[in-house]
Scaffold this motif. Structure first.
Motif, PDB file in Angstrom:
ATOM      1  N   SER A 125      -7.092  33.370  21.245  1.00 26.60           N
ATOM      2  CA  SER A 125      -8.432  32.903  21.602  1.00 26.60           C
ATOM      3  C   SER A 125      -9.384  34.066  21.873  1.00 26.60           C
ATOM      4  CB  SER A 125      -8.372  31.983  22.826  1.00 26.60           C
ATOM      5  OG  SER A 125      -7.830  32.668  23.938  1.00 26.60           O
TER       6      SER A 125
ATOM      7  N   GLY B 120      -9.817  24.768  22.468  1.00 28.73           N
ATOM      8  CA  GLY B 120      -9.804  24.121  23.780  1.00 28.73           C
ATOM      9  C   GLY B 120      -9.239  22.714  23.715  1.00 28.73           C
ATOM     10  N   ASP B 121      -9.628  21.969  22.669  1.00 28.18           N
ATOM     11  CA  ASP B 121      -9.098  20.601  22.500  1.00 28.18           C
ATOM     12  C   ASP B 121      -7.591  20.628  22.268  1.00 28.18           C
ATOM     13  OD1 ASP B 121     -11.659  19.642  22.775  1.00 28.18           O
ATOM     14  OD2 ASP B 121     -12.021  19.432  20.610  1.00 28.18           O
ATOM     15  N   ARG B 122      -7.148  21.571  21.448  1.00 27.59           N
ATOM     16  CA  ARG B 122      -5.721  21.660  21.150  1.00 27.59           C
ATOM     17  C   ARG B 122      -4.925  22.068  22.399  1.00 27.59           C
ATOM     18  NH1 ARG B 122      -1.508  19.438  18.924  1.00 27.59           N
ATOM     19  NH2 ARG B 122       0.097  20.920  18.309  1.00 27.59           N
ATOM     20  N   ARG B 123      -5.492  22.959  23.204  1.00 21.04           N
ATOM     21  CA  ARG B 123      -4.822  23.394  24.436  1.00 21.04           C
ATOM     22  C   ARG B 123      -4.637  22.221  25.385  1.00 21.04           C
ATOM     23  NH1 ARG B 123      -5.713  25.951  28.078  1.00 21.04           N
ATOM     24  NH2 ARG B 123      -3.963  27.324  28.467  1.00 21.04           N
ATOM     25  N   ARG B 124      -5.667  21.395  25.510  1.00 24.04           N
ATOM     26  CA  ARG B 124      -5.556  20.238  26.407  1.00 24.04           C
ATOM     27  C   ARG B 124      -4.490  19.263  25.901  1.00 24.04           C
ATOM     28  NH1 ARG B 124     -11.049  21.442  26.977  1.00 24.04           N
ATOM     29  NH2 ARG B 124     -11.647  20.274  25.101  1.00 24.04           N
ATOM     30  N   SER B 125      -4.423  19.083  24.578  1.00 22.10           N
ATOM     31  CA  SER B 125      -3.406  18.206  24.011  1.00 22.10           C
ATOM     32  C   SER B 125      -2.006  18.760  24.251  1.00 22.10           C
ATOM     33  CB  SER B 125      -3.651  18.042  22.506  1.00 22.10           C
ATOM     34  OG  SER B 125      -2.622  17.301  21.897  1.00 22.10           O
TER      35      SER B 125
ATOM     36  N   VAL C 163     -16.848  17.380  14.051  1.00 23.54           N
ATOM     37  CA  VAL C 163     -16.010  18.558  14.050  1.00 23.54           C
ATOM     38  C   VAL C 163     -16.677  19.750  13.354  1.00 23.54           C
ATOM     39  CG1 VAL C 163     -14.795  18.177  11.876  1.00 23.54           C
ATOM     40  CG2 VAL C 163     -13.583  19.248  13.774  1.00 23.54           C
TER      41      VAL C 163
ATOM     42  N   GLN D 149     -13.658  27.921  19.038  1.00 27.49           N
ATOM     43  CA  GLN D 149     -13.315  27.947  20.461  1.00 27.49           C
ATOM     44  C   GLN D 149     -13.170  26.531  21.007  1.00 27.49           C
ATOM     45  OE1 GLN D 149     -16.560  30.352  21.930  1.00 27.49           O
ATOM     46  NE2 GLN D 149     -15.301  32.218  21.969  1.00 27.49           N
ATOM     47  N   ARG D 150     -14.043  25.629  20.563  1.00 26.22           N
ATOM     48  CA  ARG D 150     -13.968  24.252  21.023  1.00 26.22           C
ATOM     49  C   ARG D 150     -12.698  23.573  20.505  1.00 26.22           C
ATOM     50  NH1 ARG D 150     -16.096  20.098  18.396  1.00 26.22           N
ATOM     51  NH2 ARG D 150     -17.661  21.370  17.326  1.00 26.22           N
ATOM     52  N   LEU D 151     -12.361  23.825  19.231  1.00 24.84           N
ATOM     53  CA  LEU D 151     -11.149  23.239  18.658  1.00 24.84           C
ATOM     54  C   LEU D 151      -9.895  23.759  19.361  1.00 24.84           C
ATOM     55  CD1 LEU D 151     -12.008  23.371  14.843  1.00 24.84           C
ATOM     56  CD2 LEU D 151     -11.937  21.349  16.320  1.00 24.84           C
TER      57      LEU D 151
END
Length: 363
Positions: A107, A143-148, A126, A139-141
């Motif tokens: 990141s 972040g979404d993947r990290r939360r998942s 997207v 960076q947003r993608l």
């Protein structure tokens, strides 16, 4: 440097040249200084190398500058270890943990991965909002993947806690094998439990924690866990991502700290393992040193005690079986002297309740 060679070999690479140097402080641009960078470039061209590996952590800017200067890919120690973990991960949980660690690592390096990252583009969903750059989209993608990933890892952690509670309902001692990578933990684990866990003469052969119940004559059933090996400067991303896996170490009653007795830097390796144990808050767990691979040394099998008569070291060879009888005798003694963690937790809860004025003892 020998360890770096082993890491490169474990990742599937071949070392064609080694360059060393020393500086009072790292160079801000290249880490190694412009003169040394020229020396490295000449070696790259001479050997037609595909990659340069540094035995240190590099900043994102230093890595980009070095790749531009050398004309080949550059990888630091952290990236190399992450690459090995990525190859070794077998279980679904292990793969998620490695992916989480790699997202954290890459990141900060997004800006140098592609040349289009600063372009502005409009759109919805997207593809990005009005005026959103490609860097911001990525960076947003991430972040979404990290939360998942974090949600999935939290689920695995809850499952591990449930399984751990089920194992500790009986009065069984929980023992975790810890140690530097390639110290022989998995071979020792297989010898003790008659298991078939993967064991090989390579760094990080085991990533997933394997747990078995085993009957020890004179001690009854004990629970033994084989854990991931540690290494000098283990990336913080991996420690954080593998926290659920390493919790078997935190909740153990006894740690069998497996040491490669044949290594010239075994004392340094012991210190590095203890650093990681402190980082995951497992440094207060009772620890017994198991000096393995005595078949490669002049050590004789046996038990060494401290001035209080407690077991300090056990000399064994998991490969030949030497000293394994002594190890089992030590397990019997540990069962008799160590209070299992579940009993400590139970007593703490009872003590907390007894101090509560609302608590009333009922027969």
């Amino acid at each position: 440097m020998e360890e770096l060679h082993l890491l490169v070999s474990s990742a599937g690479g071949e070392v064609c040249a080694t360059i060393t140097g020393s500086r009072k402080a790292p160079d801000a641009k290249y880490f190694i200084g412009s003169g040394k960078a020229e020396e490295v470039k000449l070696e790259v061209e001479m050997h037609h190398a595909d990659m340069v590996v540094f035995n240190h952590s590099l900043s994102a800017a230093q890595q980009r500058n070095l790749e531009e200067k050398l004309g080949v890919s550059v990888m630091d120690r952290t990236g190399l270890i992450l690459d090995i973990f990525s190859q070794r991960a077998v279980s679904h949980e292990g793969k998620l943990q490695v992916e989480m660690a790699k997202l954290d690592y890459f990141s900060s390096r997004l800006a140098g991965l592609w040349t289009h990252l600063e372009r502005q583009r409009g759109g919805i969903g997207v593809r990005g909002g009005m005026g959103e750059s490609q860097l911001e989209i990525d960076q947003r993608l991430i972040g979404d993947r990290r939360r998942s990933l974090q949600a999935a890892l939290d689920k695995f952690q809850r499952q591990s806690q449930t399984q751990r509670r089920a194992r500790t309902k009986g009065s069984r001692l929980n023992i975790a094998l810890v140690g530097y990578t390639n110290a022989g933990k998995s071979t020792l684990f297989n010898h003790l439990t008659s298991a078939t866990a993967y064991a090989a003469d390579q760094l990080f052969a085991t990533l997933d924690t394997t747990t078995r119940k085993v009957y020890v004559e004179g001690a009854g059933q004990v629970v033994i866990s084989d854990t991931v090996g540690f290494i000098r400067e283990l990336p913080h991303q991996l420690v954080a991502a593998f926290r659920a896996t390493l919790e078997e170490t935190v909740h153990a009653d006894v740690l069998l700290h497996v040491v490669d007795a044949a290594s010239d830097v075994r004392l340094d390796q012991i210190d590095e393992v203890n650093k990681v144990l402190k980082e995951i808050e497992a440094d207060n767990v009772h620890q017994v040193l198991v000096w393995n691979k005595i078949d490669l040394t002049a050590h004789e099998a046996g038990i060494e005690r401290d001035e209080h008569g407690r077991i300090a070291r056990i000399y064994v060879s998991a490969k030949t079986g030497a000293g394994m009888t002594d190890l089992r005798e030590a397990l019997v003694e540990l069962v008799e002297t160590q209070t299992p963690q579940w009993q400590k937790d139970k007593k703490k809860i009872e003590d907390d309740w007894s101090d509560d004025p609302r608590f009333r003892q009922v027969d």
